[in-house]
Design a protein around this motif. Structure first.
Motif, PDB file in Angstrom:
ATOM      1  N   UNK A  66      13.745 -10.016 -13.427  1.00 23.68           N
ATOM      2  CA  UNK A  66      14.938  -9.721 -14.199  1.00 23.68           C
ATOM      3  C   UNK A  66      16.180  -9.726 -13.343  1.00 23.68           C
ATOM      4  N   UNK A  67      17.343  -9.489 -13.930  1.00 22.61           N
ATOM      5  CA  UNK A  67      18.611  -9.483 -13.194  1.00 22.61           C
ATOM      6  C   UNK A  67      18.589  -8.446 -12.072  1.00 22.61           C
ATOM      7  N   UNK A  68      19.270  -8.771 -10.988  1.00 21.25           N
ATOM      8  CA  UNK A  68      19.314  -7.885  -9.821  1.00 21.25           C
ATOM      9  C   UNK A  68      20.758  -7.518  -9.517  1.00 21.25           C
ATOM     10  N   UNK A  69      20.933  -6.374  -8.870  1.00 17.01           N
ATOM     11  CA  UNK A  69      22.257  -5.965  -8.403  1.00 17.01           C
ATOM     12  C   UNK A  69      22.087  -5.226  -7.086  1.00 17.01           C
ATOM     13  N   UNK A  70      22.742  -5.738  -6.049  1.00 18.87           N
ATOM     14  CA  UNK A  70      22.626  -5.131  -4.725  1.00 18.87           C
ATOM     15  C   UNK A  70      24.016  -4.966  -4.129  1.00 18.87           C
ATOM     16  N   UNK A  71      24.145  -3.968  -3.264  1.00 18.39           N
ATOM     17  CA  UNK A  71      25.401  -3.725  -2.566  1.00 18.39           C
ATOM     18  C   UNK A  71      25.112  -3.384  -1.120  1.00 18.39           C
ATOM     19  N   UNK A  72      25.941  -3.929  -0.242  1.00 19.19           N
ATOM     20  CA  UNK A  72      25.839  -3.647   1.186  1.00 19.19           C
ATOM     21  C   UNK A  72      27.138  -2.979   1.618  1.00 19.19           C
ATOM     22  N   UNK A  73      27.028  -1.845   2.287  1.00 18.65           N
ATOM     23  CA  UNK A  73      28.197  -1.109   2.766  1.00 18.65           C
ATOM     24  C   UNK A  73      28.392  -1.443   4.244  1.00 18.65           C
ATOM     25  N   UNK A  74      29.538  -1.966   4.584  1.00 20.45           N
ATOM     26  CA  UNK A  74      29.834  -2.310   5.970  1.00 20.45           C
ATOM     27  C   UNK A  74      30.051  -3.797   6.131  1.00 20.45           C
ATOM     28  N   UNK A  75      31.280  -4.192   6.445  1.00 20.47           N
ATOM     29  CA  UNK A  75      31.618  -5.605   6.505  1.00 20.47           C
ATOM     30  C   UNK A  75      31.621  -6.187   7.896  1.00 20.47           C
ATOM     31  N   UNK A  76      30.840  -5.637   8.800  1.00 22.63           N
ATOM     32  CA  UNK A  76      30.682  -6.266  10.101  1.00 22.63           C
ATOM     33  C   UNK A  76      29.721  -7.440  10.014  1.00 22.63           C
ATOM     34  N   UNK A  77      29.382  -8.014  11.166  1.00 19.85           N
ATOM     35  CA  UNK A  77      28.462  -9.150  11.178  1.00 19.85           C
ATOM     36  C   UNK A  77      27.111  -8.755  10.593  1.00 19.85           C
ATOM     37  N   UNK A  78      26.611  -7.553  10.923  1.00 25.24           N
ATOM     38  CA  UNK A  78      25.304  -7.131  10.423  1.00 25.24           C
ATOM     39  C   UNK A  78      25.313  -7.046   8.902  1.00 25.24           C
ATOM     40  N   UNK A  79      26.366  -6.452   8.337  1.00 28.19           N
ATOM     41  CA  UNK A  79      26.451  -6.365   6.891  1.00 28.19           C
ATOM     42  C   UNK A  79      26.572  -7.722   6.233  1.00 28.19           C
ATOM     43  N   UNK A  80      27.363  -8.625   6.824  1.00 28.20           N
ATOM     44  CA  UNK A  80      27.521  -9.969   6.269  1.00 28.20           C
ATOM     45  C   UNK A  80      26.202 -10.729   6.293  1.00 28.20           C
ATOM     46  N   UNK A  81      25.460 -10.621   7.391  1.00 28.63           N
ATOM     47  CA  UNK A  81      24.157 -11.292   7.472  1.00 28.63           C
ATOM     48  C   UNK A  81      23.223 -10.779   6.385  1.00 28.63           C
ATOM     49  N   UNK A  82      23.190  -9.454   6.214  1.00 28.42           N
ATOM     50  CA  UNK A  82      22.291  -8.872   5.218  1.00 28.42           C
ATOM     51  C   UNK A  82      22.655  -9.318   3.810  1.00 28.42           C
ATOM     52  N   UNK A  83      23.936  -9.250   3.471  1.00 22.37           N
ATOM     53  CA  UNK A  83      24.316  -9.559   2.103  1.00 22.37           C
ATOM     54  C   UNK A  83      24.076 -11.033   1.784  1.00 22.37           C
ATOM     55  N   UNK A  84      24.293 -11.926   2.753  1.00 18.42           N
ATOM     56  CA  UNK A  84      24.012 -13.342   2.521  1.00 18.42           C
ATOM     57  C   UNK A  84      22.511 -13.592   2.402  1.00 18.42           C
ATOM     58  N   UNK A  85      21.721 -12.902   3.212  1.00 20.00           N
ATOM     59  CA  UNK A  85      20.264 -13.057   3.135  1.00 20.00           C
ATOM     60  C   UNK A  85      19.750 -12.575   1.778  1.00 20.00           C
ATOM     61  N   UNK A  86      20.274 -11.453   1.292  1.00 21.78           N
ATOM     62  CA  UNK A  86      19.858 -10.933  -0.009  1.00 21.78           C
ATOM     63  C   UNK A  86      20.240 -11.898  -1.132  1.00 21.78           C
ATOM     64  N   UNK A  87      21.460 -12.404  -1.084  1.00 22.98           N
ATOM     65  CA  UNK A  87      21.903 -13.343  -2.121  1.00 22.98           C
ATOM     66  C   UNK A  87      21.033 -14.591  -2.127  1.00 22.98           C
ATOM     67  N   UNK A  88      20.705 -15.112  -0.953  1.00 31.61           N
ATOM     68  CA  UNK A  88      19.861 -16.302  -0.874  1.00 31.61           C
ATOM     69  C   UNK A  88      18.467 -16.020  -1.425  1.00 31.61           C
ATOM     70  N   UNK A  89      17.871 -14.873  -1.049  1.00 30.95           N
ATOM     71  CA  UNK A  89      16.511 -14.548  -1.480  1.00 30.95           C
ATOM     72  C   UNK A  89      16.441 -14.403  -2.995  1.00 30.95           C
ATOM     73  N   UNK A  90      17.410 -13.735  -3.585  1.00 32.42           N
ATOM     74  CA  UNK A  90      17.403 -13.545  -5.036  1.00 32.42           C
ATOM     75  C   UNK A  90      17.606 -14.872  -5.761  1.00 32.42           C
ATOM     76  N   UNK A  91      18.462 -15.710  -5.217  1.00 31.01           N
ATOM     77  CA  UNK A  91      18.680 -17.029  -5.809  1.00 31.01           C
ATOM     78  C   UNK A  91      17.416 -17.866  -5.734  1.00 31.01           C
ATOM     79  N   UNK A  92      16.719 -17.812  -4.600  1.00 35.78           N
ATOM     80  CA  UNK A  92      15.480 -18.574  -4.435  1.00 35.78           C
ATOM     81  C   UNK A  92      14.406 -18.094  -5.406  1.00 35.78           C
ATOM     82  N   UNK A  93      14.472 -16.825  -5.800  1.00 36.17           N
ATOM     83  CA  UNK A  93      13.512 -16.268  -6.762  1.00 36.17           C
ATOM     84  C   UNK A  93      13.902 -16.579  -8.200  1.00 36.17           C
ATOM     85  N   UNK A  94      15.044 -17.196  -8.379  1.00 36.37           N
ATOM     86  CA  UNK A  94      15.506 -17.511  -9.722  1.00 36.37           C
ATOM     87  C   UNK A  94      16.037 -16.312 -10.473  1.00 36.37           C
TER      88      UNK A  94
END
Length: 719
Positions: A150-178
């Protein structure tokens, strides 16, 4: 001439299994320091590698690929491993405090515990969010969430490199899962401010391409289970919230008395704290002479310097200074198999950068996956016949895997004369003796184990539970115990530390069982051996091997597999998580199980002769046979995998000969696996079996009904 092992004279304690300590352990295995006893303390059996976390979150790596196996690494290094979270360091007493065990003494210590991104001051974070560090719990929670639908909603707190890596990885994984997803990155200031302008622009484009919403210059008021309330009045939908900002040291560090800088352990150029016997490295340390940002590259580069300086602190060599590099290559995952590389203001991105990053990460992890195999010392050129065969092709097992086979034991015991004392009741086949003293019936047993672990506390727990097994199996109440200890050669100070750990633990385990330690004996030898003589009181007739009846159901209270797991661990072939789970099982008391099974017709504990051998003993003594349901026999995690690789305990062949009528191969091989501190095997009335099983399971025992007794002699498998 026999050359005994060299004495151990100094304790080196590594607190935490971070990247620096992992590399130190690897170097120690290649070049150990004689006389030093090394201990590594970590909350779990593995230490996740942070560099591959975004790849795991995105779905590019399996969970196991992130983990440095500390149990296996410690075995390679000749170190003992203690699984537990440190609560503090007592500098005056030179002790490390770990919950649930006596303090761990040290002469030299090093701290490499990383940091946490928990946000205790943010309302709702502790209840509804998961910090990105420590990595282990975060990885487990993310894997669970990703498995949903079903639909997903995630949030990452912290806009450093670590936060950016995590949020992009999450977006990619959810997209790959359809899964349609709302993915948000939130920062109270400006995101990616620590990166160069070109790199920051590339990362922003990558986030936008993945549909990530970036919110900057905005405070979070509180977090709930399904949204974040922002200070400007907006609500951000989020079922899964994580924090990659606000990284801070663990709270216990502030209570150590060490000099701190912004709550981090302040260290000099030698990586020494304000106490010269305590070192620190990685993210939990602050480099006084040349402060650097928190980055894994510094932890890795500190390892060879820390290795040399720890040895120097143990009076072996000279200290050398750690000089950190001014800049380093930053490799940032961009969600898919694409990455950005930045150094000195130059930024390149694409699939080639991902392959480069993956190569670097895999090369680092392969240093721990492919540990060098140290060859055993060759046999003397001239030796007596049969020496090579007696030595075998693998190290001798510890625990019950090191016991003498049942055939040799039976032969020796059969030559003994019958007892001439009226206050001793012979119990054929039972490991405990029945004594009558002043009208009271008392059982007595003795058992000892060659160590399977160099941790005296863990080994004492195993040996005590193992020795109590015979008392519990006879339905008796543990009464008193004496300890028999053989310690390796140690300096007087290490002897005192080790004896204190052993006796404190033995007292705790015996008192929990209702018994008291009343004395003992100790000596020195080549290796640690711990044993106990235990007495128990019988309020009713003892449960023996002789009371089983045809039709009785057979209940086993613990799974099989400790023998093969411990043999594999000694050979460096078992996963640390499997070993940790096995240790948890073998140290589990059987006292409550014995109370539940007090109506059993016959009972024994499953130890050195394996399930088949002990069941055969029970059936023969009861004048019965038995049918086993192999599918119902519980086994420990990893045991079947290792058994199918041909890994065997030392006495497997002897145990196999006890029941030649049973098949071999697959799960059947575990029927002959010697168990250390194994479960109780009870023959109970068939009408009571399901009720008793439910009571055992409600009490937390992984028990199972595994077969039944028959009127036909011999053991068979259910078809």
């Amino acid at each position: 001439m026999h050359t005994p092992p060299l004495p151990l004279t100094r304790d080196l304690v590594l607190i935490g299994g971070g990247h620096t300590h992992a590399l130190v352990l690897r170097k120690w295995g290649m070049d150990p320091l004689p006389g030093a006893r090394v201990t590594v303390i970590n909350p779990g059996p593995t230490a996740p590698y942070s560099g591959m976390l975004p790849g795991f979150v995105a779905g590019h790596y399996e969970r196991w690929e992130l983990d440095i196996d500390l149990v296996r690494l410690a075995r390679f290094a000749g170190a003992r491993v203690i699984l537990g979270g440190v609560e503090g360091i007592d500098l005056d007493r030179r002790e490390v405090n770990v919950p649930g065990r006596p303090p761990v003494g040290f002469d030299v210590a090093s701290v490499n515990v990383g940091i946490t991104s928990d946000m205790p001051a943010l309302p709702g974070f502790a209840e509804h969010a998961v910090p990105a560090k420590p990595l282990g719990p975060f990885a487990a929670r993310w894997a669970e969430y990703l498995e949903g639908d079903g639909p997903a909603s995630v949030a990452v707190i912290g806009g450093g490199v670590a936060g950016a890596e995590l949020v992009m990885a999450m977006a990619h994984a959810l997209k790959a899962r359809g899964r349609s997803a709302k993915v948000t990155l939130i920062d109270s200031a400006t995101a990616l401010s620590a990166t160069g302008p070109k790199a920051a622009a590339s990362i922003r484009r990558a986030m936008a391409g993945l549909g990530v919403d970036l919110i900057e210059q905005t405070q979070i008021e509180h977090i709930t289970s399904d949204y974040l309330q922002l200070a400007d009045g907006h609500r951000i939908e989020a079922e899964f919230t994580t924090g990659a900002a606000g990284a801070r040291p663990y709270r216990w560090i502030a209570k150590t008395g060490l000099a701190l800088q912004d709550c981090y352990i302040a260290v000099n150029g030698h990586l020494q704290s304000s106490d010269p016997h305590v070192f620190a490295a990685g993210d939990c340390a602050h480099l006084n002479e040349d402060p650097r940002p928190k980055a894994g590259v510094y932890a890795v580069r500190e390892a060879p310097v820390l290795f040399d300086n720890l040895r120097a602190a143990l009076d072996a060599g000279q200290m050398r200074r750690y000089v950190p590099q001014k800049d380093y290559l930053k490799l940032v995952s961009l969600g898919g198999k694409s990455a950005l590389a930045e150094r000195f203001g130059t930024a390149l991105s694409g699939r080639l950068m991902w392959r480069w990053k993956d190569h670097i990460d895999q090369k680092f992890m392969n240093r721990f996956r492919d540990l060098p195999q140290m060859k055993p010392a060759p046999l003397p050129r001239v030796h007596a016949a049969g020496l090579a065969e007696a030595l075998g092709d693998k190290p001798m097992c510890g625990g019950c895997g090191a016991k003498v086979g049942r055939g040799a034991l039976r032969t020796a015991l059969s030559a003994l004369p019958a007892t001439q004392r009226e206050d001793i009741t012979p119990l054929p086949g039972d490991d405990a003796a029945l004594l009558t003293t002043g009208g009271a019936r008392q059982v007595m047993t003795s058992d000892h184990l060659r160590s399977v672990t160099d941790d005296p506390v863990l080994m004492t727990r195993i040996a005590a539970v193992h020795a109590l097994g015979d008392i519990w199996a006879m339905g008796a109440r543990p009464q008193a115990a004496t300890a028999t200890l053989i310690l390796p050669r140690l300096s007087p100070e290490l002897q005192q530390r080790t004896m204190a750990e052993i006796m404190a633990t033995a007292t705790e385990v015996m008192r929990e069982a209702g018994a008291e330690i009343v004395g003992g004996h100790s000596s020195m030898g080549d290796e640690m051996t711990i044993g106990f003589t235990v007495t128990g009181l019988c309020d009713a007739d003892p449960i023996t091997l002789a009371g089983g009846q045809p039709g009785d159901a057979l209940i086993l209270t613990k799974p099989l597999g400790s023998g093969v797991l411990m043999a594999a661990e000694m050979a460096g072939k078992a996963r640390g998580a499997w070993v940790a789970a096995a240790y948890d099982l073998v140290t589990r008391s059987q006292g409550q199980a014995a109370k539940i099974l007090r109506s059993a017709h016959a009972m024994t504990d499953v130890t050195g002769f394996g399930l088949a051998g002990h069941l055969q003993g029970l059936a023969e003594t009861s004048g019965c046979g038995a049918v086993l349901d192999l599918d119902a026999v519980p086994v420990m995690e990893g045991a079947l995998d290792l058994s199918e690789q041909g890994i065997r305990s030392t006495i497997y062949a002897d145990n196999r000969a006890l029941a030649p009528e049973l098949p071999t191969g697959g799960k059947a091989d575990l029927l002959y696996d010697p168990q250390t501190a194994g479960g109780l095997l009870a023959a109970v009335a068939a009408s009571d079996a399901e009720r008793l099983l439910a009571e055992l399971q409600d009490a937390g025992y992984p028990a199972a009904i595994i077969g039944h007794l028959t009127g036909t002699p011999g053991l068979t498998l259910q078809s």
